[in-house]
Design an enzyme around this catalytic site. Structure first.
Site, PDB file in Angstrom:
ATOM      1  N   CYS A 185       0.803  -1.224   0.000  1.00 49.68           N
ATOM      2  CA  CYS A 185       0.000   0.000   0.000  1.00 49.68           C
ATOM      3  C   CYS A 185       0.836   1.274   0.000  1.00 49.68           C
ATOM      4  O   CYS A 185       0.350   2.340  -0.382  1.00 49.68           O
ATOM      5  CB  CYS A 185      -0.934   0.032   1.215  1.00 49.68           C
ATOM      6  SG  CYS A 185      -1.675  -1.550   1.627  1.00 49.68           S
ATOM      7  N   HIS A 321      -2.816   7.868   6.355  1.00 54.66           N
ATOM      8  CA  HIS A 321      -3.055   6.625   5.601  1.00 54.66           C
ATOM      9  C   HIS A 321      -4.548   6.318   5.643  1.00 54.66           C
ATOM     10  O   HIS A 321      -5.130   5.934   4.637  1.00 54.66           O
ATOM     11  CB  HIS A 321      -2.218   5.497   6.201  1.00 54.66           C
ATOM     12  CG  HIS A 321      -2.257   4.237   5.418  1.00 54.66           C
ATOM     13  ND1 HIS A 321      -1.844   4.161   4.107  1.00 54.66           N
ATOM     14  CD2 HIS A 321      -2.676   2.981   5.757  1.00 54.66           C
ATOM     15  CE1 HIS A 321      -1.988   2.923   3.663  1.00 54.66           C
ATOM     16  NE2 HIS A 321      -2.488   2.193   4.642  1.00 54.66           N
ATOM     17  N   HIS A 361      -9.249   2.827  -1.512  1.00 50.70           N
ATOM     18  CA  HIS A 361      -7.837   2.512  -1.275  1.00 50.70           C
ATOM     19  C   HIS A 361      -7.205   2.098  -2.600  1.00 50.70           C
ATOM     20  O   HIS A 361      -7.492   1.034  -3.137  1.00 50.70           O
ATOM     21  CB  HIS A 361      -7.733   1.377  -0.259  1.00 50.70           C
ATOM     22  CG  HIS A 361      -6.348   1.130   0.253  1.00 50.70           C
ATOM     23  ND1 HIS A 361      -5.212   1.568  -0.407  1.00 50.70           N
ATOM     24  CD2 HIS A 361      -5.903   0.500   1.374  1.00 50.70           C
ATOM     25  CE1 HIS A 361      -4.145   1.212   0.277  1.00 50.70           C
ATOM     26  NE2 HIS A 361      -4.537   0.551   1.364  1.00 50.70           N
ATOM     27  N   SER A 629      28.391  36.234 -54.770  1.00 53.11           N
ATOM     28  CA  SER A 629      29.299  37.374 -54.907  1.00 53.11           C
ATOM     29  C   SER A 629      29.935  37.696 -53.550  1.00 53.11           C
ATOM     30  O   SER A 629      30.552  36.816 -52.951  1.00 53.11           O
ATOM     31  CB  SER A 629      28.552  38.571 -55.491  1.00 53.11           C
ATOM     32  OG  SER A 629      29.433  39.639 -55.763  1.00 53.11           O
TER      33      SER A 629
END
Length: 1011
Positions: A185, A321, A361, A629
């Site tokens: 995870c 988390h 998740h 030239s």
């Protein structure tokens, strides 16, 4: 953190986030993600029984009361722009969609930061991870016999987690470290830490970090099992008393990282700053392998805070988390509390949030999903709500902690005055990651004196090109706060040049909108980084007062070079060239003075030399030079035959010497060289052969008048406005004085090939270094036609007229009429053209870029202060590439070889994956005309998934590669009993070529005596 013009206090350990990309449930891009976060959207999909049955969910699950009929999904995972990335349809169908969306995200990420991977001079690292390939397990393996398929190696490369990062590095041509990350995870936030470390160790200069994860089938729910991590009621409720877990989701998230000091110096768009990043592992000090650890999480958080060197009580948001499990959330909050409480006893000053409530998740992509969310909050200065939270989990003591759960959208105005945040991601198995972020407020301003701005657009296809233009128009119209010059700068410097190309030059936002909204056609040009460039330098007659004046005023490189010429002439010869060229007004007297040979030649020499140096500074480098030239003197100086000082002195003295000669005239006549010879005598010389039917005669006025009387009824002609009869016998009087001047010059071998006016062939080193050659150059015929044809025959294709007007371009157009691939460009307007000099030159750069010439945009823009800005990214043209799970196997063995396929409507590989319109390649389709060609076509169509394939189509241009060659050779062996060498196939990669090889092998194997 404020980013200002003076940033002497930047910390060496700080890492800038300069790009972000994501596709998450409910949002296909970053801005939609932000809108959903602000609105508190739970991007959850509820499925009907019909949808679930179609996805293959069995009836016993549908009728199970514990089966939750919802999930977090993303859109169109079965689709992919295979052609854009050089995959065949068959390859794309065999590739894990996790890798596909990660590849697309990486491309968008680079563009979002304003970088094209091919042209970035530094190294770009790749640190990414994916989940286990459920596509392999559920779709491919249920539909194909892996033991018998010849595509097994291709399947493993496309589905094994080991190849995700290196596939990105390969397809985007990235040469920094390429590392696959697997920490469950916490994978993508671990990738961020590894990217930061690689940057701080100077292993790379930018780093892509992120991950992707897909739950398959997407249209399915899950079986709730008490005590597991999936939510009982189908909702993720972080920190809430009713929390019972999370839901699996699908998505991809990537960020582009760079050392902060470099990002500031490169004028990148800095979204946020990583002040500290750390990771660790729990070890065994916990109740089980998959359980979290207070100590492990606390130590990771504390390590990141220590590395950040900031006070903990100035961190006012934590993206947790937040899995909403009854055990996980209390442990995480306890770990945070312990980490913060070591440094502060302040309470309830830091908001908590958890994006899993919004999008589920995302497993391998979970960490970057939280990082992107938090970076957006810092950038937008807003706290977004943590949804599905009503009452605190009784096992969490928020009241006596530094934290509170934020439940509403509000302005983020911390007491300390600086917005700082932390992001956590904890993986099953114990890898804990924490990152500390700080806002980046850029107060620097655009500085540009350029009135005319350039915009370049390109795409893989015509329809994509139109979409690119449309997206940009919408963006410009809807983002008035963004300086339009930054938009154009980012498009030009930060997008890869693709085959369909176009562009415009504008001088305001309104002008840009008007031109984008009008006709902006695409030109298909497969040319890339072309090198066969010739600079053409015109001679006397194209000059005018104030030529290039606007370039001198605004182009620092041009001005620097011309000022150097002015200084040399003033110092050595007391010659004021500036006043001569840039007169106060282009009056008759000024024009007359400039037209005098003693002034014209040195003026043109200086202008053309400085313009050439400017183009070369921008990366437009000639492989050959051709002057007309006196233009050959510019070529010689640029090639190093003599110094700039000597070149300027030569031009002044040559002009003065010729000016002292008797006057003469020059006559243009529409005839060829052979016809002109009839008029050549002691009074008339053949001066110029410009093209097949464009010659110029020179001599005294009376003699030329006699010629006119002879040709009046038959030829187009006109007397040219010149002071002398250049390149004729009338120059003979200048030889002695000119020779003395030439003998004072130090000559060198040319460093760039030059075409000779005298011979019409390459100028030999001994000629270039000879005073006699330059005398002959003054007296003899200018064989421009011969030189032009010689260059065309040597495959030089790009001819740039470096000087005023288009005189030489007209000559070249005549000379190159049989060379259709040759292109002509002009850089400075002619006297009758009233266009602004800067606009004219910008139009040239546009045309050159469209034609495939290389432009060094870092040098092009080096004197302006412009900034990269996030813009709409490439509009991929996705098609369905998908193998359905559990249906009839793609390979049905016929005999023992297993090659024959049944591709019915029920086949595992759906019809639109097998049969596609033939891609847009360089040859027209031609059908097979014999049985062997037909069989080779069938083999290639089967392996590549492309229909139809023509007999002249190049295998590699169609997207083929070495692994496919092996399959083709094996199939030919099964069919004909012969084994072609791989080398022969590579050297002859068309159906027709391969069929000829097969026929040759079959012929050699025949027993002719028996016949």
């Amino acid at each position: 953190m404020e980013i200002s013009a003076q940033n002497d206090d930047l910390r060496d350990l700080d890492i800038a986030i300069i790009g972000m990309d994501c596709q998450v449930p409910g949002a296909d891009d970053v801005m939609q993600y932000w809108e959903n976060l602000c609105n508190g959207t739970e991007s959850l999909t509820f499925f009907t029984d019909e949808e679930l049955r179609a996805a293959g969910v069995p009836e016993e699950l549908l009728s199970n009361p514990e089966y939750r009929k919802c999930g977090f999904k993303i859109n169109n995972i079965e689709q992919f722009d295979a052609a854009f990335f050089g995959f065949t349809p068959r390859e794309a169908a065999l590739m894990d969609p996790q890798q596909r969306i990660l590849l697309e995200s990486s491309w968008r990420l680079m563009e979002s930061a304003g970088y094209q991977s091919d042209q970035y001079a530094g190294k770009v690292g790749v640190f990414v991870g994916t989940g286990t390939s459920k596509y392999l397990l559920k779709n491919i393996m249920s539909s194909m016999d892996l033991d018998s398929t010849p595509e097994i190696r291709q399947i493993w490369i496309g589905n094994d987690v080991h190849y995700a990062s290196t596939m990105i590095s390969y397809k985007l041509n990235l040469k920094g470290p390429s590392v696959n990350v697997q920490t469950a995870c916490s994978t993508s936030l671990t990738a961020v830490v590894l990217g930061c470390q690689a940057l701080l160790n100077y292993q790379c200069d930018m780093a892509i970090a992120g991950g992707s994860s897909l739950s398959l089938p997407q249209d399915s729910g899950y079986l709730y099992i008490k005590g597991e991590v999936l939510a009982e009621d189908g909702h993720c409720r972080p920190f809430d008393k009713d929390c019972s877990g999370s839901l699996s989701g699908s998505g991809v998230g990537t960020v582009l990282l760079k050392r902060l000091e470099d990002a500031v110096n490169d004028r990148d768009h800095i979204i946020a700053v990583i002040k500290g990043a750390a990771f660790n592992n729990d070890g065994s000090a916990k109740v089980g392998y998959s359980a979290p650890s207070i100590e492990g999480e606390r130590n990771a958080i504390k390590s990141a805070q220590i590395l950040s060197e900031i006070d903990e009580d100035t961190i006012t948001y934590i993206e947790t988390h937040g899995t909403a499990t009854p055990m996980g959330d209390p442990i995480e909050v306890q770990a945070l509390t312990e980490a913060f409480s070591e440094a502060t006893d302040k309470l309830n000053f830091c908001a908590l949030g958890a994006v899993k409530a919004n999008i589920g998740h995302l497993d391998s992509a979970a960490g970057t999903a939280g990082l992107i969310k938090t970076s957006l909050m810092l950038q937008k200065q807003k706290l977004v709500p943590c949804i599905n939270y009503k009452e605190t989990n009784p096992n969490i003591d928020l009241q006596n902690s530094p934290f509170y759960v934020n439940t509403r959208l509000q302005d983020w105005n911390p007491d300390c005055g600086v917005r700082r945040a932390g992001v956590s991601s904890f993986g099953i198995g114990g890898t804990n990651v924490h990152v500390v972020l700080e806002e980046a407020i850029d107060t620097r301003k655009v500085e540009s004196n350029e009135e005319f701005q350039l915009l370049l657009l390109s795409a893989k296809t015509k329809t994509a090109y139109e979409e690119v233009a449309g997206q940009l128009l919408d963006f410009v119209q809807n983002n008035e706060d963004i300086d339009y010059r930054n938009i154009l700068y980012t498009m030009n410097i930060g997008r890869k040049r693709l085959p369909y190309r176009g562009g415009l030059v504008c001088n305001s936002r309104e002008d840009l909108i008007h031109k984008l909204g009008g006709s902006l056609p695409a030109v298909k040009s497969p040319n890339e980084n072309e090198k066969e460039i010739v600079f053409l330098f015109p001679g006397q007659g194209v000059q005018y007062v104030n030529m290039t004046k606007q370039l001198y005023d605004t182009k620092p490189v041009f001005r620097h070079e011309l000022d150097k010429c002015f200084e040399i002439l003033q110092k050595q010869l007391n010659y004021d060239l500036r006043q001569l060229i840039f007169a106060d007004q282009a009056d008759a007297k000024g024009e007359e003075t400039l037209t005098e040979t003693q002034n014209t030649q040195v003026a043109l020499f200086a202008i053309e030399y400085c313009l050439a140096k400017t183009l070369m500074h921008w990366g437009i480098t000639p492989k050959a030079l051709l002057g007309h030239s006196v233009g050959e003197y510019v070529a010689a100086c640029l090639a190093g035959v003599f110094s700039l000082e000597d070149g300027l002195r030569l031009m002044v003295m040559r002009g003065r010497i010729i000016q002292s000669l008797p006057a003469g005239e020059m006559l243009y006549v529409n005839m060829n060289e052979q016809e002109a010879q009839a008029y050549i005598n002691g009074k008339v010389s053949l001066a110029l052969i410009n093209s097949e039917n464009r010659v110029v005669l020179a001599g005294d006025s009376a003699a030329l008048q006699e010629v006119v009387e002879q040709i009046t009824e038959h030829r187009e002609y006109r007397i040219l406005h010149t002071s002398h009869a250049f390149h004729s016998y009338m120059m003979q009087g200048a030889v002695e004085d000119m020779l003395k001047v030439l003998q004072t010059v130090t000559f060198n071998k040319p460093m760039i090939p030059i075409m000779s006016n005298v011979t019409g062939e390459w100028l030999k080193p001994e000629e270039a270094m000879s005073a006699d050659y330059w005398i002959q150059h003054m007296l003899g015929t200018v064989r421009f036609k011969d030189a032009a044809l010689h260059l065309a025959q040597k495959n030089y294709k790009y001819f740039i007229e470096v000087g005023p007007g288009k005189t030489l371009s007209v000559f070249m157009q005549d000379n190159l009429k049989d060379y259709a691939e040759c292109l002509l460009f002009q850089t400075v307007r002619g006297v009758k053209n009233t266009m602004n000099d800067n606009k004219f030159l910008a139009e040239f750069v546009k045309k050159a870029w469209i034609s495939g010439l290389t432009i060094d945009f870092a040098k092009y823009y080096e004197d302006e202060i412009l900034f990269r800005t996030p813009l709409p990214t490439y509009p991929f043209e996705r098609k369905r590439h998908w193998i359905e799970a559990g249906k009839q196997k793609a390979y049905e063995a016929a005999g023992s070889n297993g090659w024959d396929r049944e591709l019915s409507a029920d086949s595992a590989v759906e019809a639109d994956t097998i049969e596609y319109n033939r891609p847009d390649i360089s040859v027209e389709y031609e059908q097979p005309d014999n049985a062997i060609e037909e069989s080779i076509v069938e083999i290639l169509q089967d392996i590549m998934g492309i229909t139809p394939i023509g007999i002249n189509d190049n295998f590699f241009e169609l997207g083929g590669h070495s692994l496919m060659i092996t399959q083709v050779v094996l199939r030919i062996k099964e069919l004909y009993g012969i084994e072609l060498q791989l080398k022969l196939f590579i050297e002859a990669p068309t159906v027709k070529n391969v069929a000829d090889l097969v026929l040759e092998e079959l012929s050699e194997s025949l027993d002719l005596d028996a016949v």
